[in-house]
Design an enzyme around this catalytic site. Structure first.
Site, PDB file in Angstrom:
ATOM      1  N   LYS A 192       5.854 -10.668  -9.696  1.00  0.00           N
ATOM      2  CA  LYS A 192       5.793 -12.044  -9.180  1.00  0.00           C
ATOM      3  C   LYS A 192       4.307 -12.346  -8.935  1.00  0.00           C
ATOM      4  O   LYS A 192       3.743 -12.004  -7.913  1.00  0.00           O
ATOM      5  CB  LYS A 192       6.568 -12.138  -7.862  1.00  0.00           C
ATOM      6  CG  LYS A 192       7.143 -13.500  -7.544  1.00  0.00           C
ATOM      7  CD  LYS A 192       6.154 -14.647  -7.466  1.00  0.00           C
ATOM      8  CE  LYS A 192       5.476 -14.780  -6.128  1.00  0.00           C
ATOM      9  NZ  LYS A 192       4.449 -15.854  -6.104  1.00  0.00           N
ATOM     10  N   GLU A 267      -1.643  -3.897  -0.066  1.00  0.00           N
ATOM     11  CA  GLU A 267      -3.103  -4.004  -0.235  1.00  0.00           C
ATOM     12  C   GLU A 267      -3.486  -5.359   0.340  1.00  0.00           C
ATOM     13  O   GLU A 267      -3.197  -6.395  -0.250  1.00  0.00           O
ATOM     14  CB  GLU A 267      -3.473  -3.934  -1.724  1.00  0.00           C
ATOM     15  CG  GLU A 267      -3.155  -2.608  -2.391  1.00  0.00           C
ATOM     16  CD  GLU A 267      -4.072  -1.486  -1.937  1.00  0.00           C
ATOM     17  OE1 GLU A 267      -5.132  -1.757  -1.345  1.00  0.00           O
ATOM     18  OE2 GLU A 267      -3.718  -0.320  -2.162  1.00  0.00           O
ATOM     19  N   CYS A 301     -11.164  -9.047  -1.732  1.00  0.00           N
ATOM     20  CA  CYS A 301     -10.752  -8.372  -0.493  1.00  0.00           C
ATOM     21  C   CYS A 301     -11.891  -7.541   0.071  1.00  0.00           C
ATOM     22  O   CYS A 301     -11.976  -7.327   1.276  1.00  0.00           O
ATOM     23  CB  CYS A 301      -9.542  -7.490  -0.779  1.00  0.00           C
ATOM     24  SG  CYS A 301      -9.773  -6.365  -2.161  1.00  0.00           S
ATOM     25  N   GLU A 400     -10.809 -13.188   8.017  1.00  0.00           N
ATOM     26  CA  GLU A 400     -11.159 -13.158   6.595  1.00  0.00           C
ATOM     27  C   GLU A 400     -11.325 -14.596   6.088  1.00  0.00           C
ATOM     28  O   GLU A 400     -10.414 -15.412   6.229  1.00  0.00           O
ATOM     29  CB  GLU A 400     -10.054 -12.457   5.805  1.00  0.00           C
ATOM     30  CG  GLU A 400     -10.453 -12.226   4.364  1.00  0.00           C
ATOM     31  CD  GLU A 400      -9.365 -11.538   3.550  1.00  0.00           C
ATOM     32  OE1 GLU A 400      -8.190 -11.884   3.740  1.00  0.00           O
ATOM     33  OE2 GLU A 400      -9.704 -10.680   2.725  1.00  0.00           O
TER      34      GLU A 400
END
Ligand code: NAD
Length: 498
Positions: A192, A267, A301, A400
């Site tokens: 997905k 992750e 990331c 973030e």
């Protein structure tokens, strides 16, 4: 005023693949969503629709999981010799390599990342498949010590259907990090991709028809996270979810997995500190720090979103860093312009979120060292933005941002900077710059991060080193030998001989 590099509309690539509605890939065939629903994927340069993609709902996810489940027990997949599995993975690598340019173009069109970088990512996909192709013949179990009246051993067996859910900043690569180990260990997959970047994963699955991989081993359902993703990750016939995305969604995946105790690897996000000691090669450190939060427009990331510099060299380093950022500022533009080093952000909602954080930085008393110049023509471009004058407790230093934005802060000595570096909920990676070996190793041992890079920036592993996060940056590892445990289940067998 910054003038982004542009490419005339008729000189931008328009692969044939964009024509028509892109169906789901289920059981080796392209099928429309049963509801007939579709959604548009958007080019972030023009903000115009790029392609029409099928929106899968529960019935489509059920069909994809059923196809993957059938393939899992199909003798053409389940019963083959390990070396045959190796050959299949090598075929998959070859087919990606042969179509690399088309896949890279699709990714640049969909996420706005410069073509030079998407080419690298697709090449890395090839490496990852070739590396994992070595595992099937080395997936040993164990024999166990036992009384002579018994024989005991441990089999290492695949889990079943893996639901692979990925984000948009490296769409195929994030998927391949899951597909390659899943296939190497004998599982089957339902992918997905992010609703912002469906095309490269769909095209990849279509290209698998050019290999001997049995139909249904890799399936793709596209659509919104809250519908398609939610059905996939809560499906009782899915044995494991391998997820890359935000920490918030990752926590939801973990909670949902409790319904049938799915195996889960996550992750997630990061707030990577780059730590520069006074004795470092400052010029090189500045150049890599600039790369660390400007490449991919900081949508990584592992982006170097916090830079700590030792006080005695702070002014000198800041000047070097601003100089090192200049090529990114000058290279802001269309992903298909050869001079582009930073494309637009991937979609408008994200652009607004990143700008919100820049506004927050100034409201909180921060100073924009760079990033104040307006950008001609609007669009989704954000200039490289370096912020000073905030401490590590500020929201901009803690949350973030996922854009070309970094906060520069000072420190005096090792203990202090280790505490600062670790003072975040994240723990994905850290980079340390020093010529002193003792300082380097002490910092590496004490930084709470899944990866530590000494005198270099991020290096994504194609194989030998495990990659993943401490704390809220993730759960489990991709790559390394550790990845095998994440895609297999041990089975203890006791044979009574007497
Ligand atoms: P996201 O969490 O919004 O979405 C990730 C995926 O989850 C998408 O496919 C989305 O459709 C799906 N999703 C969303 N809601 C869902 C739900 N309720 N159920 C199931 N699936 C759902 O993340 P994003 O914005 O696409 O990606 C950016 C994030 O990914 C950043 O936080 C970044 O740090 C992280 N990331 C981590 C790594 C890593 O290796 N640690 C690598 C790349 C990106």
């Amino acid at each position: 005023m910054i003038e982004p590099l542009t490419v005339p509309a008729d000189a931008r690539p328009r692969p044939d693949y964009l024509t028509g509605t892109k169906g789901l890939q289920i059981g080796g065939i392209e099928v429309p969503a049963r509801s007939g629903r579709t959604f548009a994927t958007v080019d972030p340069v023009t903000e115009q629709p790029l392609a029409t993609v099928s929106a899968a709902d529960a019935a489509d996810v059920d069909a994809a999981v059923a196809a993957a489940r059938r393939a899992f027990t199909d003798p053409a997949w389940a019963d083959i010799a390990p070396y045959q599995r190796t050959l299949l993975l090598l075929q998959v690598a070859d087919v990606v390599e042969a179509n690399a340019e088309e896949l890279a173009v699709l990714e640049s069109l969909e996420m706005g990342c410069p073509l030079t970088q998407t080419r690298w990512m697709i090449h890395h996909c090839v490496e990852v498949f070739r590396n994992h192709a070595g595992w099937p013949t080395k997936l040993y179990g164990q024999t166990a010590p036992s009384a002579s009246s018994q024989f005991q051993y441990v089999l290492r067996q695949p889990l079943g259907v893996v639901g692979a859910i990925a984000g948009w900043n490296g769409p195929l690569l994030q998927m391949v990090y899951k597909i390659a180990p899943a296939l190497a260990t004998g599982n089957t997959v339902v992918c997905k991709p992010s609703e912002h970047t469906s095309l490269s994963t769909l095209r990849f699955a279509e290209l698998l028809a050019g290999t001997d991989l049995p139909a249904g081993v890799v399936n793709v359902v596209t659509g919104d996270g809250k519908v398609t993703g939610q059905h996939l990750m809560s499906h009782d016939d899915v044995a494991k979810v391998a997820f890359t995305g935000s920490t918030a969604t990752g926590k939801h995946v973990l909670a949902t997995s409790a319904s049938n105790l799915k195996r889960v690897t996550l992750e997630l996000g990061g707030k990577t500190p780059y730590i520069v000691f006074a004795d470092a090669d400052l010029e090189k450190a500045a150049s890599i720090c600039a790369l660390a939060f400007c490449a991919g427009s900081g949508q990584a990331c592992v982006a170097g979103s916090r830079i700590f510099v030792q006080e005695p060299v702070r002014d000198e380093f800041t000047e070097l860093l601003v100089g090192a950022m200049a090529p990114y500022r000058a290279g802001l533009g269309d992903p298909f312009h050869p001079g582009t080093r930073m494309g637009p952000l991937a979609f408008r909602g994200h652009y607004e979120r990143v700008n919100g954080y820049i506004g927050l930085a100034t409201e909180a008393g921060g100073t924009l060292v760079t990033g104040t110049e307006p950008i001609a023509g609007g669009g989704l471009y954000v200039a490289p933005t370096l912020i000073e004058g905030l401490d590590n407790k500020s929201r901009v230093a803690q949350e973030e941002i996922f854009g070309p934005v970094s906060v520069l802060m000072g420190f005096r000595e090792l203990d202090e900077v280790v505490d600062l570096g670790n003072d975040t909920v994240f723990g994905l990676a850290a980079s340390v710059w020093t010529r002193d070996l003792a300082t380097a190793h002490r910092a590496a041992a004490r930084l709470d991060a899944g990866s530590v890079w000494i005198n270099r920036g991020s290096q994504m592993s194609a194989g030998p080193l495990p990659f993943g996060g401490h704390k809220q940056s993730g759960l489990g590892r991709e790559h390394g030998t550790q990845v095998l445990d994440a895609y297999t289940e041990p089975k203890s067998v006791i044979v009574e001989l007497s």
